[in-house]
Structure formats: structure tokens, C-alpha cells
Design an enzyme around this catalytic site. Structure first.
Site, PDB file in Angstrom:
ATOM      1  N   ARG A 264      40.256  40.154  33.872  1.00 34.52           N
ATOM      2  CA  ARG A 264      40.488  40.714  35.334  1.00 34.52           C
ATOM      3  C   ARG A 264      41.712  41.278  35.642  1.00 34.52           C
ATOM      4  O   ARG A 264      42.917  41.034  34.774  1.00 34.52           O
ATOM      5  CB  ARG A 264      40.454  39.641  36.559  1.00 34.52           C
ATOM      6  CG  ARG A 264      39.183  38.780  36.572  1.00 34.52           C
ATOM      7  CD  ARG A 264      39.176  37.870  37.508  1.00 34.52           C
ATOM      8  NE  ARG A 264      37.708  37.312  37.456  1.00 34.52           N
ATOM      9  CZ  ARG A 264      37.605  36.247  38.366  1.00 34.52           C
ATOM     10  NH1 ARG A 264      38.454  35.537  38.958  1.00 34.52           N
ATOM     11  NH2 ARG A 264      36.308  35.376  38.125  1.00 34.52           N
ATOM     12  N   SER A 354      35.131  27.701  42.430  1.00 28.81           N
ATOM     13  CA  SER A 354      34.570  28.285  43.728  1.00 28.81           C
ATOM     14  C   SER A 354      32.978  28.151  43.231  1.00 28.81           C
ATOM     15  O   SER A 354      32.422  28.724  42.242  1.00 28.81           O
ATOM     16  CB  SER A 354      35.128  29.840  43.973  1.00 28.81           C
ATOM     17  OG  SER A 354      35.988  29.803  44.347  1.00 28.81           O
TER      18      SER A 354
END
Length: 426
Positions: A264, A354
Site C-alpha cells: 500500500r 477488519s
């Protein structure tokens, strides 16, 4: 991605749901784009019908000797043909306009998702375990301050090789991260029923569009050559395994897991978590993906959350589960739980997982469907994804929670088989 037919029938609910996310969108504007496309398609169809009729009349006019009428019809057909050619290009443009407008609209939250603007409005669901009690008389250290980690977490060499937000792990710390990853993938495949997958780390842009990273979040990605990107999460290849497929009902639920590196760019995170390993360009994560029937997806979210929690329970880590508010959820999610692990060095909880249910949002973008046994009509599947968990952050949590007065780290019992029985590092 939404179905424009559904938006036509549920415009008020569509606008209301997006407003809860703080997103300004108008069903009327999307319907207007679709109306323009539909109107143009109707004109094209009428033109094609007239061309076909006129073409037949040309033969009749020639057969009757009416050459003047035949020539007029020939001229008309040529004019219609020109209109159709240019009209087909306009149809593609109108379709692209609608798809572009739809592609950047986030998913609608479930009604039970708490409304809010950001992480400050998230709701604590439960707290598990207790904060560790340390016997030494100084505050617990952060992972990069620990004596045993000083030479094993090499940020300087990593910066020389790759720049900032990279780390080079050495020795037993490198082995500990590998042990954490192997423990997690074994847990999910051997006890939780996920099938292990080793996916490509490079994917086409179409895969990223399918899971919702493109087109809106391109700045968060690392693009390579052509239309290839490094994966920001294994959710992308795992979910796209069913892209364009028609699954049988008995193939569901499909549960897959992968332990991969993720990449990322961390766009927009300048100045945040600049010290240590918390926010890296490259990190290891164990991903969980489920593909289910629509009626099963809500229960599957709870199951997935339990699988991710089990990792922290086995590691003996203190954590809490948060229900994310509407303003803090990811682009494709309808509901998300975050697991936040306790980091003594920071004296706070930090996200480590998550878990989200996306409904048919991703399935529509990927055209992933299944054939219900009691129906001839195909239906879109539902997709879910979750971290089970981020190995780099789990490493940080183990280092900080298991630190000792002499600067060593006690290896959690569940990891010792992966460390050849080693009980302490340092």
C-alpha cells in the site's frame, strides 16, 4: 456497484443510505443519465428497424421499375447507416458516463450500523482479556525500543534498499513473524474450514475494479507495468476467484484464506505512525474471504469475526471489538467490525483486523452469480472479507505484550512449535 433498476424503484432509500455515510449522491441524477442512455438506445432501435424496412423496399421498387423511389430509399438507408454508426459510439459514451458515475459510489450501510463521521463515533462491542501486568519499574517499551529488537528491526538498511516505511527483519524476530503467519494460516485452514490459496501478488486492473479499489482509490496502489498492480490485500485475488462465474448452490459457502504480502502506498498518511512498523508499504497479512448465498451473509460476518478473534485469544492478547460507524467503513462494506489489539508501549488499542460484509456490491462489479436450486433465475452471490489477522501488527503486539524486565521476549506457547521450541528471544 448498484443496479440502476433498483435505484429507480428505491431512490429515496438510496439517497438516505448514502447520506448516512456523509456521501452526497442523487438517485435523480443517475436516473437522468440512464434516461438519456435509454432514449438514445430507443432511437437506435427505431433507426435499425427503419433501415431493415427500407432495405426490403429497395428491392420492391427496383422490381417494379420505380428507379427514382429505389434511389431515394438507397440514399435514406445510407443516411440511417451513418446515424447508426455514430449513434453506437454515442451509446457507448452514455453507458460509460453512467458506469463511471456508479463506480465511485460507496455501498449502503445496514440499518443497524451506528451513524457517525469518523473513528471517534465507532461503538465498542466488547472487550476481551486484561491488560498485561509488568513487574519492571519503567513504562513498557514500544516494539522498536526493545533491546532484543534493536538489531533485528533494521529500518536504516531497509531505507537504503527501498526508502521510508519499510523494515528489514533479522534473526529470531524474522522467524517470529514467520511463525505468526504459519500459525494463523494453519488455524484457519485446519480448525475454521478455510481452503488455503497461494494467489498471485500482481493482478489486472479489472480485479481491483471488481473489489472496489479502482477507480476511486488508485493513489493508494502500487502500479507496475501495463495494467498490473501489486495487491493491497489478498482480498482482491481471493474474491475475484469467482468473477464472471456461475456457481452451483451447493458450492456455497466458499471460504478461502491466504497468507501473503500486501502493498500500500499509504497515500494521505504523511506524519502518521512514522516510527516503527505500524504503517508500512509492505506487510504480511492472513486474509479471509467468504462467498455466500444472500440469506447467509450476515451470519457469516459473525462467524468470520469469531475466526479472527480466535487468533488473538490463542496468542493471549488483550483486545476489543468495535462496530464501525457509517463514516469510517470501507468503500464496499455494508457493515464492518474492527478488532483492536492492546499495545502497552503506546498505551492504547490499535487496529489489527477488519471484517466486512459487502452484500452483492462486489458481486455485481465482478458479475459473480449462483444458480439457486429452487429457481431458474440466477442471483448474485454475497461476499465478505476480513483480516485473520495482520501479521506485522500481531508481531508488534507480541513483542510489546510479552516483553520482560531483562529486555527479552517470551514466546507465546502457541508459537513455540513454529519456533523449534524456543521459549524466549534475546
Amino acid at each position: 456497484m448498484f443496479d440502476i433498476k433498483w435505484i429507480r424503484d428505491n431512490g429515496v432509500a438510496f439517497d438516505k443510505g448514502l447520506a448516512r455515510r456523509g456521501y452526497v449522491a442523487s438517485a435523480d441524477k443517475l436516473i437522468a443519465l440512464d434516461d438519456a442512455r435509454r432514449s438514445h438506445v430507443t432511437k437506435l432501435q427505431e433507426a435499425q428497424e427503419r433501415r431493415n424496412a427500407a432495405s426490403k423496399d429497395i428491392g420492391k421498387a427496383k422490381a417494379s421499375g420505380d428507379h427514382e423511389k429505389a434511389q431515394a430509399l438507397i440514399d435514406e438507408v445510407a443516411e440511417i447507416k451513418s446515424f447508426i454508426q455514430s449513434g453506437e459510439e454515442k451509446e457507448r459514451e452514455l453507458t460509460a458516463d453512467l458506469e463511471t458515475a456508479m463506480a465511485v459510489i460507496p455501498n449502503l450501510p445496514f440499518e443497524d450500523v451506528p451513524e457517525g463521521k469518523d473513528e471517534a463515533d465507532n461503538v465498542e462491542l466488547r472487550v476481551v482479556g486484561e491488560k498485561p501486568v509488568f513487574t519492571f519499574n519503567h513504562p513498557p517499551k514500544e516494539h522498536f525500543e526493545l533491546e532484543c529488537a534493536e538489531s533485528s528491526l533494521d529500518f536504516e538498511t531497509a531505507a537504503k534498499l527501498s526508502g521510508s516505511r519499510f523494515v528489514l527483519l533479522k534473526g529470531q524476530i524474522a522467524r517470529l513473524e514467520r511463525a505468526i503467519g504459519q500459525f494463523m494460516i494453519d488455524l484457519h485452514t485446519q480448525e475454521h474450514g478455510y481452503m488455503e490459496v497461494s494467489p498471485p501478488l500482481l493482478v489486472h486492473n479489472t480485479a481491483l475494479y471488481g473489489t472496489g479499489q479502482l477507480p476511486k482509490f488508485e493513489e493508494d496502489l502500487f502500479k507496475t507495468s501495463g495494467d498490473h498492480y501489486l495487491i493491497p490485500t489478498a482480498e482482491v485475488p481471493l474474491t475475484n476467484m469467482v468473477a464472471g462465474e456461475i456457481l452451483s448452490e451447493d458450492a456455497l459457502p466458499l471460504r478461502v484464506s491466504a497468507l501473503t504480502y500486501c502493498f500500500r502506498s499509504e497515500a494521505g498518511s504523511a506524519g502518521r505512525d512514522t516510527r516503527g512498523m505500524l504503517r508500512q508499504h509492505q506487510f504480511m497479512k492472513c486474509e479471509l474471504v467468504s462467498v455466500t448465498k444472500p440469506d447467509d451473509s450476515v451470519a457469516e460476518l459473525e462467524r468470520m469475526l469469531g475466526c479472527a478473534e480466535k487468533v488473538l485469544q490463542e496468542l493471549g492478547l488483550h483486545y476489543r471489538v468495535m462496530t464501525l460507524c457509517t463514516g469510517d467503513m470501507g468503500f464496499g462494506a455494508r457493515k464492518t467490525y474492527d478488532i483492536e489489539v492492546w499495545l502497552p508501549g503506546q498505551d492504547m488499542f490499535r487496529e489489527i483486523s477488519s471484517c466486512s460484509v459487502c452484500g452483492d456490491f462486489q458481486a455485481r462489479r465482478m458479475n459473480a452469480r449462483y444458480r439457486p436450486e429452487d429457481s431458474k433465475q440466477l442471483s448474485h452471490v454475497h461476499t465478505l472479507n476480513g483480516s485473520g489477522v495482520a501479521a506485522g501488527r500481531a508481531l508488534i503486539a507480541v513483542l510489546e505484550n510479552y516483553q520482560n524486565a531483562d529486555g527479552s521476549i517470551t514466546v507465546p506457547d502457541v508459537l513455540r512449535p513454529y519456533m523449534n521450541g524456543l521459549e524466549k528471544i534475546g
